[in-house]
Design a protein around this motif. Structure first.
Motif, mmCIF file in Angstrom:
data_model
loop_
_atom_site.group_PDB
_atom_site.id
_atom_site.type_symbol
_atom_site.label_atom_id
_atom_site.label_comp_id
_atom_site.label_asym_id
_atom_site.label_seq_id
_atom_site.Cartn_x
_atom_site.Cartn_y
_atom_site.Cartn_z
ATOM 1 N N LEU A 98 0.831 -1.206 0.000
ATOM 2 C CA LEU A 98 0.000 0.000 0.000
ATOM 3 C C LEU A 98 0.869 1.261 0.000
ATOM 4 O O LEU A 98 0.550 2.241 -0.683
ATOM 5 N N VAL A 99 1.969 1.238 0.744
ATOM 6 C CA VAL A 99 2.889 2.381 0.749
ATOM 7 C C VAL A 99 3.493 2.572 -0.635
ATOM 8 O O VAL A 99 3.553 3.702 -1.152
ATOM 9 N N GLU A 100 3.937 1.488 -1.257
ATOM 10 C CA GLU A 100 4.508 1.584 -2.603
ATOM 11 C C GLU A 100 3.467 2.089 -3.597
ATOM 12 O O GLU A 100 3.782 2.870 -4.501
ATOM 13 N N ALA A 101 2.235 1.649 -3.429
ATOM 14 C CA ALA A 101 1.156 2.117 -4.304
ATOM 15 C C ALA A 101 0.916 3.608 -4.100
ATOM 16 O O ALA A 101 0.680 4.356 -5.060
ATOM 17 N N GLY A 102 0.985 4.055 -2.850
ATOM 18 C CA GLY A 102 0.844 5.486 -2.576
ATOM 19 C C GLY A 102 1.936 6.297 -3.232
ATOM 20 O O GLY A 102 1.677 7.360 -3.819
ATOM 21 N N GLN B 297 -3.281 15.070 -5.944
ATOM 22 C CA GLN B 297 -4.650 14.834 -6.424
ATOM 23 C C GLN B 297 -4.885 13.362 -6.766
ATOM 24 O O GLN B 297 -6.009 12.876 -6.708
ATOM 25 N N ALA B 298 -3.805 12.661 -7.117
ATOM 26 C CA ALA B 298 -3.928 11.242 -7.470
ATOM 27 C C ALA B 298 -3.857 10.333 -6.250
ATOM 28 O O ALA B 298 -4.061 9.123 -6.372
ATOM 29 N N PHE B 299 -3.596 10.913 -5.084
ATOM 30 C CA PHE B 299 -3.472 10.118 -3.868
ATOM 31 C C PHE B 299 -4.871 9.896 -3.282
ATOM 32 O O PHE B 299 -5.266 10.499 -2.283
ATOM 33 N N THR B 300 -5.632 9.056 -3.949
ATOM 34 C CA THR B 300 -6.989 8.733 -3.509
ATOM 35 C C THR B 300 -7.050 7.268 -3.107
ATOM 36 O O THR B 300 -6.238 6.447 -3.551
ATOM 37 N N VAL B 301 -8.013 6.943 -2.270
ATOM 38 C CA VAL B 301 -8.179 5.562 -1.827
ATOM 39 C C VAL B 301 -8.390 4.640 -3.027
ATOM 40 O O VAL B 301 -7.792 3.564 -3.114
ATOM 41 N N ASP B 302 -9.241 5.055 -3.961
ATOM 42 C CA ASP B 302 -9.498 4.208 -5.130
ATOM 43 C C ASP B 302 -8.238 3.971 -5.950
ATOM 44 O O ASP B 302 -7.950 2.837 -6.356
ATOM 45 N N ASN B 303 -7.485 5.036 -6.207
ATOM 46 C CA ASN B 303 -6.260 4.890 -6.999
ATOM 47 C C ASN B 303 -5.237 4.001 -6.298
ATOM 48 O O ASN B 303 -4.592 3.154 -6.929
ATOM 49 N N ILE B 304 -5.088 4.200 -5.012
ATOM 50 C CA ILE B 304 -4.105 3.423 -4.254
ATOM 51 C C ILE B 304 -4.492 1.949 -4.233
ATOM 52 O O ILE B 304 -3.649 1.067 -4.444
ATOM 53 N N CYS B 305 -5.763 1.684 -3.984
ATOM 54 C CA CYS B 305 -6.217 0.291 -3.936
ATOM 55 C C CYS B 305 -6.091 -0.380 -5.301
ATOM 56 O O CYS B 305 -5.710 -1.559 -5.392
ATOM 57 N N ARG B 306 -6.379 0.373 -6.346
ATOM 58 C CA ARG B 306 -6.220 -0.179 -7.694
ATOM 59 C C ARG B 306 -4.758 -0.493 -7.970
ATOM 60 O O ARG B 306 -4.424 -1.542 -8.509
ATOM 61 N N GLU B 307 -3.880 0.423 -7.588
ATOM 62 C CA GLU B 307 -2.440 0.238 -7.819
ATOM 63 C C GLU B 307 -1.906 -0.956 -7.031
ATOM 64 O O GLU B 307 -1.066 -1.711 -7.519
ATOM 65 N N ALA B 308 -2.407 -1.126 -5.809
ATOM 66 C CA ALA B 308 -1.909 -2.198 -4.940
ATOM 67 C C ALA B 308 -2.652 -3.510 -5.128
ATOM 68 O O ALA B 308 -2.203 -4.549 -4.631
ATOM 69 N N GLY B 309 -3.795 -3.479 -5.828
ATOM 70 C CA GLY B 309 -4.620 -4.677 -5.931
ATOM 71 C C GLY B 309 -5.194 -5.058 -4.578
ATOM 72 O O GLY B 309 -5.206 -6.225 -4.190
ATOM 73 N N ALA B 310 -5.651 -4.048 -3.848
ATOM 74 C CA ALA B 310 -6.121 -4.255 -2.477
ATOM 75 C C ALA B 310 -7.529 -3.701 -2.310
ATOM 76 O O ALA B 310 -7.976 -2.858 -3.088
ATOM 77 N N SER B 311 -8.207 -4.150 -1.285
ATOM 78 C CA SER B 311 -9.540 -3.635 -0.987
ATOM 79 C C SER B 311 -9.427 -2.353 -0.179
ATOM 80 O O SER B 311 -8.438 -2.103 0.517
ATOM 81 N N ARG B 312 -10.461 -1.537 -0.237
ATOM 82 C CA ARG B 312 -10.454 -0.235 0.424
ATOM 83 C C ARG B 312 -10.249 -0.345 1.930
ATOM 84 O O ARG B 312 -9.578 0.480 2.546
ATOM 85 N N GLY B 313 -10.826 -1.377 2.536
ATOM 86 C CA GLY B 313 -10.749 -1.513 3.989
ATOM 87 C C GLY B 313 -9.347 -1.734 4.519
ATOM 88 O O GLY B 313 -9.079 -1.479 5.701
ATOM 89 N N ILE C 109 -6.638 -0.068 3.863
ATOM 90 C CA ILE C 109 -5.967 1.187 4.229
ATOM 91 C C ILE C 109 -6.325 1.566 5.666
ATOM 92 O O ILE C 109 -5.462 1.915 6.472
ATOM 93 N N ALA C 110 -7.608 1.477 5.997
ATOM 94 C CA ALA C 110 -8.024 1.767 7.370
ATOM 95 C C ALA C 110 -7.446 0.744 8.343
ATOM 96 O O ALA C 110 -7.020 1.091 9.455
ATOM 97 N N HIS C 111 -7.408 -0.509 7.915
ATOM 98 C CA HIS C 111 -6.909 -1.579 8.787
ATOM 99 C C HIS C 111 -5.442 -1.374 9.150
ATOM 100 O O HIS C 111 -5.045 -1.515 10.310
#
Length: 199
Positions: free
Chosen positions: A18-22, A32-48, A50-52
């Motif tokens: 997730l850090v690398e995706a950020g 502006q590109a540092f959004t939850v959706d963009n990060i999760c897409r980049e990392a192949g991860a679910s939105r939850g 990041i909070a976890h």
């Protein structure tokens, strides 16, 4: 549309992804590109996740800042003890003169002014940078037979290197990395002893 299937990774590895995706999002499109959706897409991860792992996007941004600093210092100051001449060479090396690091730093620096958590992380990381610079100055001055206040000099030396690095990125036709390096060496030599060479 079915939910994407996410591979299970160990927690530490997933957090690092997730850090690398950020970092990748900042490099591609700034803050502006540092959004939850963009990060999760980049990392192949679910939105939850990041909070976890980080408590939310702000926590992730702070972790991304720390990672950017670690990456920077691993190039600039990989050795113990610190060597001032090698440090200056590294500051203007090809490894640090790429578009991605510039985009990442511009995005993070711009956010520091409005984000207290990021500002606190910056101060912590900058303290490490200054301490290592102080060590490099102390060792170089001692080797050159100079008596200097290394603590007082560390901040302006860091500011000089950072400023030349930034200007060489912004307008390399006017100030190439090689010229920036020579300028740093020439400006520091009177106070710290011989640094300039013929390269």
């Amino acid at each position: 549309m079915p939910e994407p299937r996410f591979r299970r990774y160990p927690a530490v590895e997933r957090a690092a992804m997730l850090v690398e995706a950020g970092l990748a999002c900042l490099a591609k499109g700034g803050i502006q590109a540092f959004t939850v959706d963009n990060i999760c897409r980049e990392a192949g991860a679910s939105r939850g996740l990041i909070a976890h792992h980080f408590g939310g996007k702000e926590g992730l941004l702070t972790a991304v800042y720390a990672a950017a600093y670690r990456n920077f210092l691993s190039v600039l100051m990989p050795d113990e003890p610190q060597d001032l001449r090698r440090l200056i060479d590294a500051a203007f090396s090809e490894e640090l003169f790429r578009r991605d690091p510039l985009n990442i730093w511009l995005a993070l620096w711009g956010e520091i002014a409005v984000n207290p958590s990021l500002r606190a992380e910056h101060r912590a990381q900058y303290a490490v940078y200054l301490a290592r610079m102080e060590d490099a100055i102390t060792r170089h001055a001692a080797g050159a037979g100079r008596k200097v206040d290394a603590r007082a000099l560390a901040f302006p030396v860091v500011a000089l290197i950072d400023g030349l690095w930034l200007e060489a990125h912004i307008d390399p036709e006017r100030l190439s990395p090689a010229r920036a390096r020579k300028a740093a060496l020439a400006l520091l030599e009177p106070a710290l002893g011989p640094l300039v060479d013929e390269r």
